[in-house]
Design a protein around this motif. Structure first.
Motif: not given
Length: 289
Positions: A1-25
């Protein structure tokens, strides 16, 4: 479903970018990047919560009958424990552990094919609420204890060899703080693991009319409980501190990963994801940690 697909991508983006930002910090020593990492991780956690809630609303009780739901729930539980410890102890380094591990578990949930099974309605709430919920929280606490143990051993070696603390090592909390995280995680995790294990045996008795069947998963779970009980006793009763509880927490968490990722997929067990995916069993088999 489109809504679930969007949430899935947002979760991935949040966790991935969060991990990268932590590491760079940590590498650059910039507090702003670490704060951004926390904000992104929290954003991913919120989207993850909405994703789980949407699955429950759209699929109802059937959501509890899928292997991928449990891995996703484990990732969510890990972040919940991490955010709580961060709130209590203000340890920014927790994000460096939690974000990548939550991302890995969330992605792993997508690799597990759904397995739908008939479940007596009277047992569904009890099974999920006590067995799965308690075990996942306990495993998440073990992950925190493991991370604190790794940090403790790494920092202690640096101090003993009188190496200069720079970059990653400089961003680590004090040895006493790492030990405190370990103590809190063990003190809260062992009772939860015990509750989860006991409720699992009770559910097995009600469902299969037997408490213990010498299944590899059950044997491993009992071994983990015995080691966990020993650590709990030594830590809280005898006052263990430092390297010993740090090392034992690392081994315990490693054993739980073997239980989830090796036994569940590659060994003959009532709790195997693979058996149910292949339709090899007609028993009401449940995936569990």
């Amino acid at each position: 479903m489109p809504a679930l697909n969007i949430l899935f991508l947002l979760v991935l983006a949040g966790y991935f970018l969060g991990a990268v930002s932590h590491l760079l910090g940590v590498v650059t020593g910039k507090a702003g990047l670490r704060r951004a990492g926390w904000l992104l991780t929290v954003g991913g956690f919120v989207c993850h919560t909405l994703d789980l809630a949407a699955l429950l609303v759209l699929e109802g009780g059937m959501a509890f009958l899928s292997g991928e739901f449990y891995f996703s729930l484990l990732a969510w539980s890990l972040l919940l424990i991490c955010l709580f410890l961060w709130w209590r102890l203000r340890l920014g380094m927790l994000g460096l552990l939690a974000s990548p591990l939550a991302l890995f578990l969330f992605l792993s949930s997508q690799a597990v094919t759904a397995a739908r099974m008939p479940l007596p309605k009277a047992l569904g709430g009890l099974f999920f609420g006590l067995h799965i919920g308690a075990l996942f929280l306990a495993i998440s606490l073990l992950a925190m204890a493991c991370g604190a143990g790794v940090a403790y051993l790494y920092l202690e070696r640096k101090i003993k060899t009188k190496e200069k603390l720079g970059g990653f090592a400089k961003a680590l909390p004090a040895l006493s703080t790492c030990d405190t995280v370990n103590r809190w995680a063990v003190a809260a995790g062992f009772p939860l693991y015990t509750l989860g294990l006991l409720s699992g045996f009770i559910w097995a008795k009600l469902t299969w009319n037997r408490i213990f069947s010498y299944d590899p998963k059950e044997i491993t779970a009992i071994c983990i409980w015995m080691l966990f009980a020993f650590l709990f006793h030594q830590r809280l009763v005898l006052g263990w501190q430092g390297r010993k509880p740090a090392r034992m927490a690392i081994w315990l968490f490693g054993l739980t990963l073997v239980s989830m990722l090796v036994i569940n997929f590659y060994m003959p067990t009532h709790h195997s994801f693979a058996r149910y995916i292949d339709g090899a069993s007609d028993l009401p088999v449940w995936p569990q940690p």
